[in-house]
Design a protein around this motif. Structure first.
Motif, PDB file in Angstrom:
ATOM      1  N   ALA A 100      48.997  41.227  36.057  1.00 44.49           N
ATOM      2  CA  ALA A 100      49.377  39.842  35.758  1.00 44.49           C
ATOM      3  C   ALA A 100      48.466  38.855  36.481  1.00 44.49           C
ATOM      4  N   ASP A 101      48.069  39.205  37.701  1.00 40.94           N
ATOM      5  CA  ASP A 101      47.166  38.347  38.466  1.00 40.94           C
ATOM      6  C   ASP A 101      45.824  38.226  37.749  1.00 40.94           C
ATOM      7  N   PHE A 102      45.285  39.365  37.330  1.00 45.24           N
ATOM      8  CA  PHE A 102      44.015  39.334  36.609  1.00 45.24           C
ATOM      9  C   PHE A 102      44.150  38.563  35.299  1.00 45.24           C
ATOM     10  N   GLN A 103      45.276  38.761  34.588  1.00 45.89           N
ATOM     11  CA  GLN A 103      45.478  38.068  33.320  1.00 45.89           C
ATOM     12  C   GLN A 103      45.480  36.554  33.523  1.00 45.89           C
ATOM     13  N   LEU A 104      46.068  36.096  34.627  1.00 48.91           N
ATOM     14  CA  LEU A 104      46.077  34.666  34.921  1.00 48.91           C
ATOM     15  C   LEU A 104      44.654  34.137  35.067  1.00 48.91           C
ATOM     16  N   HIS A 105      43.837  34.843  35.839  1.00 48.44           N
ATOM     17  CA  HIS A 105      42.459  34.396  36.041  1.00 48.44           C
ATOM     18  C   HIS A 105      41.658  34.465  34.739  1.00 48.44           C
ATOM     19  N   VAL A 132      31.730  39.853  47.304  1.00 49.98           N
ATOM     20  CA  VAL A 132      32.520  39.753  46.072  1.00 49.98           C
ATOM     21  C   VAL A 132      33.404  38.512  46.105  1.00 49.98           C
ATOM     22  N   LEU A 133      34.017  38.238  47.261  1.00 50.44           N
ATOM     23  CA  LEU A 133      34.878  37.060  47.379  1.00 50.44           C
ATOM     24  C   LEU A 133      34.082  35.772  47.207  1.00 50.44           C
ATOM     25  N   GLU A 134      32.851  35.744  47.713  1.00 49.91           N
ATOM     26  CA  GLU A 134      32.006  34.564  47.517  1.00 49.91           C
ATOM     27  C   GLU A 134      31.728  34.342  46.035  1.00 49.91           C
ATOM     28  N   LEU A 135      31.450  35.431  45.326  1.00 48.25           N
ATOM     29  CA  LEU A 135      31.235  35.329  43.883  1.00 48.25           C
ATOM     30  C   LEU A 135      32.497  34.835  43.194  1.00 48.25           C
ATOM     31  N   ARG A 136      33.636  35.400  43.590  1.00 50.97           N
ATOM     32  CA  ARG A 136      34.912  35.013  42.986  1.00 50.97           C
ATOM     33  C   ARG A 136      35.191  33.528  43.204  1.00 50.97           C
ATOM     34  N   ILE A 137      34.990  33.048  44.427  1.00 52.99           N
ATOM     35  CA  ILE A 137      35.253  31.637  44.731  1.00 52.99           C
ATOM     36  C   ILE A 137      34.366  30.737  43.880  1.00 52.99           C
ATOM     37  N   GLY A 138      33.084  31.098  43.776  1.00 53.28           N
ATOM     38  CA  GLY A 138      32.168  30.285  42.990  1.00 53.28           C
ATOM     39  C   GLY A 138      32.567  30.212  41.529  1.00 53.28           C
ATOM     40  N   VAL A 139      32.897  31.368  40.949  1.00 51.75           N
ATOM     41  CA  VAL A 139      33.270  31.417  39.535  1.00 51.75           C
ATOM     42  C   VAL A 139      34.592  30.703  39.298  1.00 51.75           C
ATOM     43  N   GLU A 140      35.585  30.977  40.151  1.00 57.08           N
ATOM     44  CA  GLU A 140      36.923  30.453  39.901  1.00 57.08           C
ATOM     45  C   GLU A 140      37.026  28.954  40.150  1.00 57.08           C
ATOM     46  N   CYS A 141      36.308  28.441  41.130  1.00 58.16           N
ATOM     47  CA  CYS A 141      36.360  26.996  41.378  1.00 58.16           C
ATOM     48  C   CYS A 141      35.823  26.225  40.178  1.00 58.16           C
ATOM     49  N   GLU A 142      34.699  26.676  39.659  1.00 54.72           N
ATOM     50  CA  GLU A 142      34.111  25.984  38.510  1.00 54.72           C
ATOM     51  C   GLU A 142      34.959  26.173  37.256  1.00 54.72           C
ATOM     52  N   SER A 143      35.465  27.387  37.040  1.00 53.78           N
ATOM     53  CA  SER A 143      36.269  27.619  35.840  1.00 53.78           C
ATOM     54  C   SER A 143      37.578  26.839  35.904  1.00 53.78           C
ATOM     55  N   ALA A 144      38.181  26.725  37.089  1.00 51.58           N
ATOM     56  CA  ALA A 144      39.426  25.957  37.224  1.00 51.58           C
ATOM     57  C   ALA A 144      39.182  24.480  36.935  1.00 51.58           C
ATOM     58  N   ALA A 145      38.048  23.955  37.418  1.00 50.08           N
ATOM     59  CA  ALA A 145      37.731  22.544  37.182  1.00 50.08           C
ATOM     60  C   ALA A 145      37.518  22.277  35.693  1.00 50.08           C
ATOM     61  N   THR A 180      43.905  23.600  26.276  1.00 50.92           N
ATOM     62  CA  THR A 180      44.692  23.214  25.110  1.00 50.92           C
ATOM     63  C   THR A 180      46.161  23.563  25.364  1.00 50.92           C
ATOM     64  N   PRO A 181      47.075  23.089  24.525  1.00 46.85           N
ATOM     65  CA  PRO A 181      48.479  23.505  24.670  1.00 46.85           C
ATOM     66  C   PRO A 181      48.647  25.024  24.611  1.00 46.85           C
ATOM     67  N   GLU A 182      47.831  25.679  23.790  1.00 45.19           N
ATOM     68  CA  GLU A 182      47.906  27.139  23.703  1.00 45.19           C
ATOM     69  C   GLU A 182      47.472  27.781  25.018  1.00 45.19           C
ATOM     70  N   ASN A 183      46.438  27.214  25.651  1.00 45.37           N
ATOM     71  CA  ASN A 183      46.009  27.716  26.954  1.00 45.37           C
ATOM     72  C   ASN A 183      47.122  27.571  27.984  1.00 45.37           C
ATOM     73  N   LEU A 184      47.790  26.420  27.973  1.00 45.75           N
ATOM     74  CA  LEU A 184      48.875  26.191  28.930  1.00 45.75           C
ATOM     75  C   LEU A 184      50.005  27.194  28.728  1.00 45.75           C
ATOM     76  N   GLN A 185      50.307  27.504  27.487  1.00 44.76           N
ATOM     77  CA  GLN A 185      51.355  28.484  27.204  1.00 44.76           C
ATOM     78  C   GLN A 185      50.959  29.865  27.719  1.00 44.76           C
ATOM     79  N   ALA A 186      49.694  30.231  27.515  1.00 46.29           N
ATOM     80  CA  ALA A 186      49.214  31.532  27.990  1.00 46.29           C
ATOM     81  C   ALA A 186      49.234  31.597  29.514  1.00 46.29           C
ATOM     82  N   LEU A 187      48.871  30.502  30.167  1.00 42.75           N
ATOM     83  CA  LEU A 187      48.909  30.451  31.630  1.00 42.75           C
ATOM     84  C   LEU A 187      50.342  30.567  32.140  1.00 42.75           C
ATOM     85  N   ARG A 188      51.258  29.880  31.457  1.00 43.47           N
ATOM     86  CA  ARG A 188      52.668  29.956  31.845  1.00 43.47           C
ATOM     87  C   ARG A 188      53.185  31.388  31.710  1.00 43.47           C
ATOM     88  N   SER A 189      52.804  32.057  30.650  1.00 42.64           N
ATOM     89  CA  SER A 189      53.232  33.441  30.434  1.00 42.64           C
ATOM     90  C   SER A 189      52.691  34.358  31.522  1.00 42.64           C
TER      91      SER A 189
END
Length: 203
Positions: A146-151, A99-112, A119-128
């Motif tokens: 909150a952790d899941f919401q961030l991801h 599961v962690l391998e899947l998470r790393i693969g998905v999150e690395c690409e999505s973060a990039a 967008t500015p709206e995305n940044l506001q949601a991330l800040r929240s």
């Protein structure tokens, strides 16, 4: 519904079960807004902490999502997803690593992608989401929701709906400690660990 009068851990599970049942049988349809914290407290006869922990569990499971300044909404039927990592598929160390391998693969690409497309709206949601994580830790909670919401917000910031759909479907399996979450306050050591996690998120 009768007022619930059991220990906090059981109360949280009861609220989660009751709301999950409503999603499953259609009383809470996809896209509908959940009652407010105050309404849920009154209905179930429980504390604000129990309601918040129940919301965190439902959020981590991908059943609901919180929209900053608007409320909490049903994402969809928890049994309706085509792809789901079942509990029995996370029972061994090898399962957890998979599961962690899947998470790393998905999150690395999505973060990039999110770094390039947000967008500015995305940044506001991330800040929240980051602020909600910090507030939960300061309040002695495990901050799973909150952790899941961030991801989830990072996935949305990719502007690729498939990342968001995959993250919503995976739900709490992307946050391993969700399985250990309870209504009991976290220890000082655990709080320190969670603060380090949030610092990593900030960077």
């Amino acid at each position: 519904m009768p007022v619930l009068r059991r220990r906090p851990r059981s109360l949280t599970a009861d609220v989660v079960q009751a709301l999950s049942d409503r999603v499953r049988d259609g009383r809470l349809a996809s896209g509908s807004k959940l009652p407010t914290e105050a309404d849920l407290m009154a209905e179930f006869g429980v504390s604000r902490t129990v309601v918040r922990e129940a919301m965190s569990k439902l959020q981590a499971a991908g059943v609901v999502e919180t929209r900053h300044g608007v409320g909490t909404f049903v994402v969809g039927n928890e049994e309706g997803s085509v792809f789901r990592i079942r509990e029995d598929q996370r029972s061994t160390l090898q399962d957890v690593i998979a599961v962690l391998e899947l998470r790393i693969g998905v999150e690395c690409e999505s973060a990039a992608l999110a770094a390039m497309r947000r967008t500015p709206e995305n940044l506001q949601a991330l800040r929240s989401a980051l602020d909600a994580f910090s507030a939960a830790v300061d309040a002695g909670r495990d901050a799973v929701g909150a952790d899941f919401q961030l991801h989830l917000e990072i996935a949305r910031a990719t502007q690729n709906p498939h990342f968001e759909k995959l993250m919503s479907t995976l739900g709490g399996t992307m946050i391993p400690r969700a399985r250990l979450q309870s209504s009991e306050p976290v220890s000082a050591e655990r709080q320190g660990y969670l603060r380090r996690v949030n610092t990593e998120h900030e960077s």
